[in-house]
Structures are given as C-alpha cells and as structure tokens.
Design a protein around this motif. Structure first.
Motif, short mmCIF file in Angstrom:
data_model
loop_
_atom_site.label_atom_id
_atom_site.label_comp_id
_atom_site.label_asym_id
_atom_site.label_seq_id
_atom_site.Cartn_x
_atom_site.Cartn_y
_atom_site.Cartn_z
N MET A 1 0.84 -1.17 0.00
CA MET A 1 0.00 0.00 0.00
C MET A 1 0.89 1.23 0.00
N THR A 2 0.59 2.22 -0.80
CA THR A 2 1.41 3.43 -0.86
C THR A 2 1.06 4.36 0.28
N ALA A 3 1.96 5.29 0.55
CA ALA A 3 1.73 6.23 1.64
C ALA A 3 0.47 7.05 1.40
N ASN A 4 0.24 7.50 0.16
CA ASN A 4 -0.95 8.29 -0.13
C ASN A 4 -2.22 7.49 0.12
N ARG A 5 -2.20 6.24 -0.21
CA ARG A 5 -3.36 5.38 0.02
C ARG A 5 -3.65 5.28 1.50
N LYS A 6 -2.62 5.09 2.31
CA LYS A 6 -2.80 4.99 3.75
C LYS A 6 -3.38 6.29 4.29
N LYS A 7 -2.86 7.42 3.85
CA LYS A 7 -3.33 8.70 4.35
C LYS A 7 -4.80 8.89 4.03
N LEU A 29 -1.57 12.53 10.23
CA LEU A 29 -1.92 11.41 9.35
C LEU A 29 -0.83 11.17 8.32
N SER A 30 -0.22 12.25 7.85
CA SER A 30 0.87 12.11 6.90
C SER A 30 2.07 11.41 7.54
N ILE A 31 2.37 11.77 8.78
CA ILE A 31 3.47 11.11 9.51
C ILE A 31 3.17 9.63 9.66
N ILE A 44 5.49 10.54 17.41
CA ILE A 44 4.58 11.09 16.39
C ILE A 44 4.50 12.60 16.55
N TYR A 45 4.41 13.04 17.80
CA TYR A 45 4.37 14.48 18.08
C TYR A 45 5.65 15.16 17.60
N ARG A 46 6.81 14.59 17.92
CA ARG A 46 8.09 15.19 17.50
C ARG A 46 8.16 15.33 15.98
N ARG A 47 7.79 14.26 15.28
CA ARG A 47 7.85 14.30 13.81
C ARG A 47 6.86 15.31 13.25
N SER A 48 5.67 15.36 13.84
CA SER A 48 4.63 16.28 13.37
C SER A 48 5.01 17.73 13.66
N ALA A 49 5.49 17.98 14.88
CA ALA A 49 5.85 19.34 15.28
C ALA A 49 7.02 19.88 14.46
N ALA A 50 7.87 18.99 13.96
CA ALA A 50 8.97 19.44 13.10
C ALA A 50 8.42 20.01 11.80
N LEU A 51 7.25 19.56 11.38
CA LEU A 51 6.61 20.06 10.16
C LEU A 51 5.65 21.20 10.44
#
Length: 142
Positions: A1-7, A29-31, A44-51
């Motif tokens: 499954m591709t990342a876009n499909r999962k999102k 959701l992208s993370i 998840i928070y760290r990765r999201s907050a970086a964006l």
C-alpha cells in the motif's frame, strides 16, 4: 500500500467518525502514513511538530485514540515502554522487541503459527486471536 493510500484511509476513518480534518490532523496522518516503524505518541508528536510547530501533544493523543477506536491503527503496550502504534489491516505478524534499543522487529513464522494451533487443539481450544511478543537483545559476536 502506498503512503498516499494509507493517508486517504486515515482521513476517511476520521471523516466517517464525524471528525474534521484540520491541518494539524492532516500532518499527523501524513506522519503515520509515511512511517514504517512503531512510533509512540511522543515520537509522532516530534515528527509532526517538526513540520508544523502549532501541533500539540494532546492533538496527537486525541487523533491516535480516534484512529484506534475506528480500528485503523493498533496500539501495542510493549513491556517497559509507552504504547506504540502501527497501521491495522496488514498481514498477521509477531514482534521481537530489542530491550536495549526499543526497536520493534516484525516477523512471521509458519512453524510458530502451526505450533500454536497444535497446542490449542491438544488442549481442546480453537484460537480466535493471539499476539506474540518476544523480548531480546542482540547476541555479542564471539
């Protein structure tokens, strides 16, 4: 499954629950869609907050709870650590947790599956669900 499909699947799960897809949720959701590991909420928070620095830890917790309630993710409470998450719906697998690093290694074994079925049958049971978690550390080379 591709990342876009999962999102798209995650977004659909939340929309079906009547939840608005805000910019912070879309980032979370992208993370989740792009990861191949078993992150905890703080990661998840760290990765999201970086964006998107406006994302709060409480938004991560609420989003993960909603996704778990909808069956889109599985929460694992591995010994000695915080709950970690992975996408639901993949093929059955078990986990080996490295006690030194916290790494989670997914594996499948037909021999283990057959042995579990055999044991259950001998005891007069049919397995309806199971989870196998192994905890170990890398062997030191001689």
């Amino acid at each position: 499954m591709t990342a876009n499909r999962k999102k798209r699947d995650y977004e659909a799960e939340l929309r079906d629950a009547g939840v608005r897809i805000t910019r912070p949720r879309r980032t979370i959701l992208s993370i989740l869609s792009s990861g191949e590991d078993h992150p905890d909420a703080l990661e998840i928070y760290r990765r999201s907050a970086a964006l998107d620095p406006s994302i709060s830890l409480s938004t991560v917790y609420r989003t993960m709870k909603l996704l778990e309630e909808r069956g889109a993710i599985h929460r694992h409470a591995f010994e000695g650590g915080p709950s970690r998450f992975e996408q639901a719906g993949g093929s059955h697998h078990d986990h080996l947790i490295d006690v030194d690093t916290g790494d989670v290694i997914e594996f499948s074994s037909e021999r283990i599956e057959a042995l579990q079925e055999e044991i259950a049958r001998e005891l007069g049971y049919e397995i309806v669900s199971h989870r196998l978690e192994l905890y170990g550390r890398r062997r030191q080379s001689p």
